[in-house]
Design a protein around this motif. Structure first.
Motif, PDB file in Angstrom:
ATOM      1  N   LYS A  76       0.692   8.238   2.585  1.00  0.00           N
ATOM      2  CA  LYS A  76       0.855   7.384   1.407  1.00  0.00           C
ATOM      3  C   LYS A  76       1.493   8.167   0.263  1.00  0.00           C
ATOM      4  CE  LYS A  76      -2.873   5.118   0.271  1.00  0.00           C
ATOM      5  NZ  LYS A  76      -4.280   4.666   0.149  1.00  0.00           N
ATOM      6  N   VAL A  77       1.069   9.422   0.090  1.00  0.00           N
ATOM      7  CA  VAL A  77       1.630  10.266  -0.967  1.00  0.00           C
ATOM      8  C   VAL A  77       3.119  10.500  -0.702  1.00  0.00           C
ATOM      9  CG1 VAL A  77       1.580  12.597  -1.963  1.00  0.00           C
ATOM     10  CG2 VAL A  77      -0.553  11.349  -1.570  1.00  0.00           C
ATOM     11  N   ALA A  78       3.472  10.782   0.541  1.00  0.00           N
ATOM     12  CA  ALA A  78       4.877  11.022   0.887  1.00  0.00           C
ATOM     13  C   ALA A  78       5.716   9.769   0.680  1.00  0.00           C
ATOM     14  CB  ALA A  78       4.986  11.495   2.340  1.00  0.00           C
ATOM     15  N   VAL A  79       5.190   8.616   1.050  1.00  0.00           N
ATOM     16  CA  VAL A  79       5.933   7.368   0.869  1.00  0.00           C
ATOM     17  C   VAL A  79       6.112   7.076  -0.610  1.00  0.00           C
ATOM     18  CG1 VAL A  79       5.765   4.858   1.161  1.00  0.00           C
ATOM     19  CG2 VAL A  79       5.343   6.368   3.096  1.00  0.00           C
ATOM     20  N   ARG A  80       5.067   7.260  -1.396  1.00  0.00           N
ATOM     21  CA  ARG A  80       5.186   7.024  -2.850  1.00  0.00           C
ATOM     22  C   ARG A  80       6.235   7.945  -3.465  1.00  0.00           C
ATOM     23  NH1 ARG A  80      -0.840   7.176  -3.182  1.00  0.00           N
ATOM     24  NH2 ARG A  80      -1.481   5.029  -2.821  1.00  0.00           N
ATOM     25  N   ALA A  81       6.247   9.206  -3.048  1.00  0.00           N
ATOM     26  CA  ALA A  81       7.233  10.151  -3.584  1.00  0.00           C
ATOM     27  C   ALA A  81       8.647   9.724  -3.194  1.00  0.00           C
ATOM     28  CB  ALA A  81       6.938  11.560  -3.081  1.00  0.00           C
ATOM     29  N   VAL A 108       9.704   6.677  -2.416  1.00  0.00           N
ATOM     30  CA  VAL A 108      10.049   5.447  -3.142  1.00  0.00           C
ATOM     31  C   VAL A 108      10.424   5.778  -4.582  1.00  0.00           C
ATOM     32  CG1 VAL A 108       9.067   3.309  -4.076  1.00  0.00           C
ATOM     33  CG2 VAL A 108       8.755   3.871  -1.667  1.00  0.00           C
ATOM     34  N   ALA A 109       9.675   6.677  -5.216  1.00  0.00           N
ATOM     35  CA  ALA A 109       9.999   7.069  -6.590  1.00  0.00           C
ATOM     36  C   ALA A 109      11.373   7.729  -6.651  1.00  0.00           C
ATOM     37  CB  ALA A 109       8.927   8.014  -7.133  1.00  0.00           C
ATOM     38  N   GLU A 110      11.676   8.577  -5.664  1.00  0.00           N
ATOM     39  CA  GLU A 110      12.987   9.237  -5.613  1.00  0.00           C
ATOM     40  C   GLU A 110      14.108   8.210  -5.435  1.00  0.00           C
ATOM     41  OE1 GLU A 110      15.472  11.795  -2.361  1.00  0.00           O
ATOM     42  OE2 GLU A 110      13.322  12.202  -2.520  1.00  0.00           O
ATOM     43  N   LEU A 111      13.912   7.261  -4.520  1.00  0.00           N
ATOM     44  CA  LEU A 111      14.936   6.235  -4.292  1.00  0.00           C
ATOM     45  C   LEU A 111      15.106   5.340  -5.519  1.00  0.00           C
ATOM     46  CD1 LEU A 111      14.143   5.247  -0.596  1.00  0.00           C
ATOM     47  CD2 LEU A 111      16.125   6.515  -1.443  1.00  0.00           C
ATOM     48  N   ARG A 112      14.015   5.029  -6.174  1.00  0.00           N
ATOM     49  CA  ARG A 112      14.084   4.209  -7.378  1.00  0.00           C
ATOM     50  C   ARG A 112      14.863   4.936  -8.483  1.00  0.00           C
ATOM     51  NH1 ARG A 112       8.468   1.876  -8.266  1.00  0.00           N
ATOM     52  NH2 ARG A 112       9.033   0.276  -6.791  1.00  0.00           N
TER      53      ARG A 112
END
Length: 189
Positions: free
Chosen positions: A143-148, A150-154
């Protein structure tokens, strides 16, 4: 069992378990909200008193009743999928899943104290909670990796969109594209 396959299966099981736990938590809140919509205060009071008067083993069938109603209907939904009514069967299955989890969660919320006074049920509940916590711990790094990510892509998407603004200097491309589009529309008209 091959280590990679075992890890994949554990990940899938943990995610499925956490989805069920999330549905459970949301369903309790939804059930409370729906019960609040009932206009009959006297009816709600009677149901609450009825549940309070039940002995622990009397609350158990009440808790299991939604399962006994919804699960056979899920079988019918799967049968519909198998007989070529894919969308209707899938929609029925999903709705029944939400309704089933919602009803069981809501009834459990009403009967929790009675059910947890049954020794074997309390042990089973503690076991389920323990495995939910293990699943959370197992999935948390993902979950932490996915959030990171997604934040990078955003952030990259925001930077790209800002680069298209005329005030940024990079917006000249957008202005040129809009001029080409306008010219094409004029030639078609």
């Amino acid at each position: 069992m091959h280590r990679g396959l075992k890890h994949a299966l554990l990940t899938f099981a943990a995610i499925a378990f956490l989805i069920e736990a999330w549905l459970w938590d949301k369903s309790i809140a939804l059930g409370r909200w729906a019960a609040g919509l009932l206009p009959w205060e006297a009816f709600k009071a009677v149901v609450a008193r009825l549940v309070e008067r039940l002995p622990p083993y009397g609350a158990l069938p009440l808790f299991l009743l939604p399962v006994g109603v919804v699960e056979p209907l899920k079988v019918v939904a799967v049968r519909e999928i198998a007989h070529g009514h894919f969308l209707a069967g899938l929609l029925a299955f999903v709705v029944l899943k939400f309704v089933g989890v919602g009803l069981v969660a809501f009834v459990f919320d009403l009967t929790r104290a009675k059910l947890l006074s049954i020794g074997w049920f309390a042990r089973f509940y503690a076991w389920v909670v323990k495995w939910r916590d293990i699943a959370h711990a197992f999935i948390e790094p993902y979950k932490v990796a996915v959030r990171a990510r997604v934040a990078e892509l955003r952030a990259r998407a925001d930077a790209w969109l800002r680069s298209l603004e005329p005030s940024s200097g990079g917006g000249r491309l957008m202005v040129a594209l809009l001029r080409v589009r306008a010219r094409i529309r004029r030639t078609r008209a």
